[in-house]
Enzyme design. Structure first.
Site, PDB file in Angstrom:
ATOM      1  N   TYR A   1       0.818  -1.202   0.000  1.00 19.05           N
ATOM      2  CA  TYR A   1       0.000   0.000   0.000  1.00 19.05           C
ATOM      3  C   TYR A   1       0.858   1.261   0.000  1.00 19.05           C
ATOM      4  CZ  TYR A   1      -4.595  -2.128   0.939  1.00 19.05           C
ATOM      5  OH  TYR A   1      -5.781  -2.811   0.857  1.00 19.05           O
TER       6      TYR A   1
ATOM      7  N   ASP B   1      -1.923 -18.448   1.675  1.00 19.55           N
ATOM      8  CA  ASP B   1      -2.883 -19.225   0.875  1.00 19.55           C
ATOM      9  C   ASP B   1      -3.528 -20.314   1.731  1.00 19.55           C
ATOM     10  OD1 ASP B   1      -0.348 -20.337   1.004  1.00 19.55           O
ATOM     11  OD2 ASP B   1      -0.328 -21.080  -1.055  1.00 19.55           O
TER      12      ASP B   1
ATOM     13  N   LYS C   1       4.002 -15.223   3.391  1.00 16.32           N
ATOM     14  CA  LYS C   1       4.228 -16.000   2.177  1.00 16.32           C
ATOM     15  C   LYS C   1       5.753 -16.153   2.061  1.00 16.32           C
ATOM     16  CE  LYS C   1       2.824 -17.985  -1.657  1.00 16.32           C
ATOM     17  NZ  LYS C   1       2.014 -19.230  -1.689  1.00 16.32           N
TER      18      LYS C   1
ATOM     19  N   ASP D   1     -12.001  -9.538   4.828  1.00 13.99           N
ATOM     20  CA  ASP D   1     -13.256  -9.614   4.069  1.00 13.99           C
ATOM     21  C   ASP D   1     -13.709 -11.073   4.032  1.00 13.99           C
ATOM     22  OD1 ASP D   1     -13.244  -6.864   3.383  1.00 13.99           O
ATOM     23  OD2 ASP D   1     -13.966  -7.298   1.356  1.00 13.99           O
TER      24      ASP D   1
ATOM     25  N   ASP E   1      -6.055  -7.229   4.553  1.00 12.22           N
ATOM     26  CA  ASP E   1      -7.218  -6.655   3.875  1.00 12.22           C
ATOM     27  C   ASP E   1      -8.077  -7.782   3.306  1.00 12.22           C
ATOM     28  OD1 ASP E   1      -8.842  -4.635   2.645  1.00 12.22           O
ATOM     29  OD2 ASP E   1      -7.843  -5.098   0.742  1.00 12.22           O
TER      30      ASP E   1
HETATM   31  C1  IPM Z   1     -10.319  -1.483   4.135  1.00 10.42           C
HETATM   32  C2  IPM Z   1     -10.624  -0.970   2.758  1.00 10.42           C
HETATM   33  C3  IPM Z   1      -9.500  -0.048   2.314  1.00 10.42           C
HETATM   34  C4  IPM Z   1      -8.201  -0.841   2.288  1.00 10.42           C
HETATM   35  C5  IPM Z   1      -9.741   0.657   0.958  1.00 10.42           C
HETATM   36  C6  IPM Z   1     -11.045   1.431   0.955  1.00 10.42           C
HETATM   37  C7  IPM Z   1      -8.594   1.527   0.550  1.00 10.42           C
HETATM   38  O1  IPM Z   1     -10.808  -2.017   1.870  1.00 10.42           O
HETATM   39  O2  IPM Z   1     -10.211  -0.664   5.074  1.00 10.42           O
HETATM   40  O3  IPM Z   1     -10.195  -2.689   4.308  1.00 10.42           O
HETATM   41  O4  IPM Z   1      -7.911  -1.511   1.296  1.00 10.42           O
HETATM   42  O5  IPM Z   1      -7.476  -0.799   3.276  1.00 10.42           O
HETATM   43 MN    MN Z   2     -10.734  -3.991   2.737  1.00 15.39          MN
END
Ligand code: IPM
Ligand code: MN
Length: 357
Positions: A142, A222, A190, A250, A246
């Site tokens: 990032y 993975d 990794k 999710d 990240d």
């Molecule tokens: C998160 C989001 C952010 C990230 C985006 C919106 C830049 O997905 O906070 O997880 O990737 O960190």
């Molecule tokens: Mn995210």
């Protein structure tokens, strides 16, 4: 106690969900006799539209002078579909993380009895899962430079960079939290391919010796992606670099049953930020249908992490669980034949009332 917070609603559903979290925060402060003062700041696409900068100096100063930041969401489709836009809302979020030194993003993952049916995973696999993802937030791909495009535009590159110091501080933090929990740390990397991951693993192997009371295990990302779904109950504290964290979080929201349920706390050098992990969900913006619970649960984390007010945080969590038990929830987590409640109803008329009781 005096609570002085910065409120950054941001884009999409941000203003709606923040509005509800703020109502709950106010109700809690009233109940427990805290003095709340807050000020709004602009961030994201909203800030680009207003002042041409997704994290304006004024917003940064506001964050720096506050005790905590309550944050909504960032992102707008007009930028998602335009890869050549010079200024992007997400840059505001990254700038905020960097400037506030928010190197650790804590994302607790747990289940709610009334939501078990919403998970596509088998109930016996997810029931009772309770772990904490600690995502490194100010390093890796990032932020690594160089990043860019070749002159002809046909080659693009990002750079993954980590320093020993960055790895050490997030690991120490992970062990600190593991000691307050079930005393197990899973270091996800990794290392079979990436040089930065080998640094992580080497540093972790050194640091684990300082925490002999905590069990340490190493897992490739993975494989971790598979095990999180297959055996979520085996994890306690999972620590990993920025992009892996990240993605894995999710994924982990599937265990809870909805992305609309996962809160987060970003902590580091300056003021801490509390925000839901879901994005700005532009399709739902302005419709009063977005699930505000992740943001309300983020407010609970704010009471606990920023102010050390645990009873307050616990009451918010209890109210959220009760609203779900009562079926007072938005459409994303409503049962098939259940009523779909609006964003403001869920909270306005229910959670706030519950908290005041
Ligand atoms: C998160 C989001 C952010 C990230 C985006 C919106 C830049 O997905 O906070 O997880 O990737 O960190
Ligand atoms: Mn995210």
């Amino acid at each position: 106690m005096k609570l002085n917070i910065a409120v950054l609603p941001g884009d999409g559903i941000g203003p709606e969900i923040i509005g509800q979290a703020l109502r709950v925060t106010e109700a809690i402060c009233e109940k427990f006799g805290h003095e709340l003062s807050y000020e709004y700041g602009v961030v994201g696409a909203t800030a680009i539209d207003q002042v041409g900068n997704p994290y304006p100096d004024g917003t940064h100063e506001l964050c720096m002078s506050s005790d905590a930041v309550l944050f909504g969401a960032i992102g707008d489709p007009k930028y998602d579909n335009n890869p050549s836009a010079k200024v992007r809302p997400e840059q505001g979020l990254l700038a905020m993380r960097k400037k506030l030194g928010l190197y650790a993003n804590i994302r607790p993952v747990s289940t709610f009895p009334s939501l078990i049916h919403k998970s596509p995973l088998r109930a016996d696999l997810v029931d009772g899962a309770d772990f904490m993802c600690i995502r490194e937030l100010t390093g890796g791909l990032y932020f690594g430079r160089p990043q860019g495009r070749s002159e002809d535009g046909d080659t693009a590159y990002d750079t993954c960079v980590y320093t020993r110091e960055e790895v050490e501080r997030i690991l120490h933090l992970s062990y600190k939290y593991a000691r307050m929990r079930r005393k197990k740390v899973t270091v996800v990397d990794k290392a079979n391919v990436l040089c930065t991951s080998r640094l992580w693993r080497q540093v972790a192997q050194e640091i684990e010796k300082q925490y002999p009371d905590v069990e340490t295990e190493y897992m490739f990302v993975d494989n971790a992606a598979m095990q999180i779904i297959q055996w979520p109950k085996r994890f306690d504290v999972l620590v990993t670099e920025n992009l892996f964290g990240d993605i894995l979080t999710d994924e982990a929201s599937v265990i809870t049953g909805s992305l609309g349920m996962l809160p987060s706390a970003s902590i580091g050098i300056h003021t801490s930020v509390f925000e839901p992990i879901h994005g700005s969900y532009p399709q739902a913006a302005g419709k009063n249908i977005a699930n505000p619970l992740a943001t309300i649960l983020s407010a609970a984390l704010m009471f606990e992490y920023a102010f050390d007010l645990h009873e307050e945080g616990a009451l918010i969590r209890q109210a959220v669980a009760a609203s779900m038990d009562a079926g007072v929830v938005t459409e994303d987590i409503a049962s098939k034949d259940g009523v779909k409640h609006s964003t403001s109803e869920v909270v306005g008329d229910w959670i706030v009332d519950y908290v005041k009781k």
